[in-house]
Write a protein that holds these residues in place. Sequence first.
Motif, mmCIF file in Angstrom:
data_model
loop_
_atom_site.group_PDB
_atom_site.id
_atom_site.type_symbol
_atom_site.label_atom_id
_atom_site.label_comp_id
_atom_site.label_asym_id
_atom_site.label_seq_id
_atom_site.Cartn_x
_atom_site.Cartn_y
_atom_site.Cartn_z
ATOM 1 N N SER A 119 51.825 2.451 28.932
ATOM 2 C CA SER A 119 52.041 1.105 29.473
ATOM 3 C C SER A 119 50.727 0.467 29.911
ATOM 4 C CB SER A 119 52.992 1.181 30.670
ATOM 5 O OG SER A 119 53.147 -0.098 31.245
ATOM 6 N N THR A 120 50.606 -0.835 29.656
ATOM 7 C CA THR A 120 49.448 -1.576 30.161
ATOM 8 C C THR A 120 49.642 -1.959 31.627
ATOM 9 O OG1 THR A 120 50.384 -3.706 29.509
ATOM 10 C CG2 THR A 120 48.945 -2.590 27.892
ATOM 11 N N GLY A 121 50.867 -1.822 32.141
ATOM 12 C CA GLY A 121 51.174 -2.207 33.515
ATOM 13 C C GLY A 121 51.576 -3.665 33.659
ATOM 14 N N ARG A 122 51.574 -4.385 32.551
ATOM 15 C CA ARG A 122 51.884 -5.819 32.593
ATOM 16 C C ARG A 122 53.310 -6.088 33.082
ATOM 17 N NH1 ARG A 122 52.387 -9.325 27.198
ATOM 18 N NH2 ARG A 122 53.858 -10.789 28.031
ATOM 19 N N PHE A 123 54.292 -5.413 32.490
ATOM 20 C CA PHE A 123 55.682 -5.633 32.885
ATOM 21 C C PHE A 123 55.880 -5.279 34.359
ATOM 22 C CE2 PHE A 123 60.021 -4.221 33.672
ATOM 23 C CZ PHE A 123 60.747 -5.286 33.199
ATOM 24 N N GLU A 124 55.316 -4.154 34.780
ATOM 25 C CA GLU A 124 55.453 -3.702 36.155
ATOM 26 C C GLU A 124 54.885 -4.734 37.131
ATOM 27 O OE1 GLU A 124 54.336 -2.036 33.508
ATOM 28 O OE2 GLU A 124 54.511 0.134 33.760
ATOM 29 N N GLN A 125 53.691 -5.231 36.837
ATOM 30 C CA GLN A 125 53.051 -6.211 37.714
ATOM 31 C C GLN A 125 53.828 -7.525 37.733
ATOM 32 O OE1 GLN A 125 50.098 -5.634 39.692
ATOM 33 N NE2 GLN A 125 51.034 -7.433 40.645
ATOM 34 N N GLU A 126 54.283 -7.987 36.568
ATOM 35 C CA GLU A 126 55.039 -9.240 36.517
ATOM 36 C C GLU A 126 56.350 -9.135 37.289
ATOM 37 O OE1 GLU A 126 55.428 -10.288 32.383
ATOM 38 O OE2 GLU A 126 53.361 -11.030 32.269
ATOM 39 N N LEU A 127 57.019 -7.983 37.192
ATOM 40 C CA LEU A 127 58.273 -7.805 37.930
ATOM 41 C C LEU A 127 58.004 -7.778 39.435
ATOM 42 C CD1 LEU A 127 61.280 -7.421 38.092
ATOM 43 C CD2 LEU A 127 60.942 -4.966 37.648
ATOM 44 N N PHE A 128 56.951 -7.099 39.846
ATOM 45 C CA PHE A 128 56.627 -7.088 41.272
ATOM 46 C C PHE A 128 56.266 -8.497 41.749
ATOM 47 C CE2 PHE A 128 53.684 -6.865 44.851
ATOM 48 C CZ PHE A 128 54.535 -6.292 45.781
ATOM 49 N N ASP A 129 55.497 -9.229 40.956
ATOM 50 C CA ASP A 129 55.115 -10.597 41.332
ATOM 51 C C ASP A 129 56.345 -11.485 41.481
ATOM 52 O OD1 ASP A 129 52.468 -9.805 41.313
ATOM 53 O OD2 ASP A 129 52.006 -10.755 39.387
ATOM 54 N N ARG A 130 57.323 -11.340 40.576
ATOM 55 C CA ARG A 130 58.570 -12.116 40.680
ATOM 56 C C ARG A 130 59.316 -11.739 41.961
ATOM 57 N NH1 ARG A 130 59.031 -11.717 34.903
ATOM 58 N NH2 ARG A 130 59.213 -13.813 34.057
ATOM 59 N N THR A 131 59.371 -10.445 42.228
ATOM 60 C CA THR A 131 60.047 -9.960 43.436
ATOM 61 C C THR A 131 59.355 -10.519 44.678
ATOM 62 O OG1 THR A 131 60.690 -7.928 42.270
ATOM 63 C CG2 THR A 131 60.802 -7.888 44.680
ATOM 64 N N ALA A 132 58.035 -10.499 44.683
ATOM 65 C CA ALA A 132 57.256 -10.975 45.830
ATOM 66 C C ALA A 132 57.509 -12.460 46.101
ATOM 67 C CB ALA A 132 55.771 -10.714 45.604
#
Length: 130
Positions: free
Chosen positions: A111-124
Amino acid sequence: MFIAERDYQTTWNALMRALEQTPDAEIWYKANEEGKVTLRDAEVPVFGNCLCGTVGGAPLRGLVARSVTIDLGREAPQLTRIRIHCSYKLPFSWPNVYGRSSMQQDIECISTGRFEQELFDRTARFLYPQ
């Protein structure tokens, strides 16, 4: 791993709202008491989502199957841990001497971490509205 500076239930609710707005993120299983969420596998492009390596010097491309599991846990009364784990598998066939596909296997991608970061940003955005 991400840390939200909010209580567990508020963080859970924000995550559920964020998942509703995330493309290719259909919830397959969720258990609030356990802090577990599993998404249905989704087909996404390799580019931007993961690294699958190279064959003959050319990077592998195409669509990969993305599996996502999310774990929430209480760290303190106003701190919640969010662990988002994505795994990617690329179906790949090796050509035989006649140029036909043979020996199909799944290649594990990173994983590049992109999906994980985008999901956390949406949650935030739901946790810390401006």
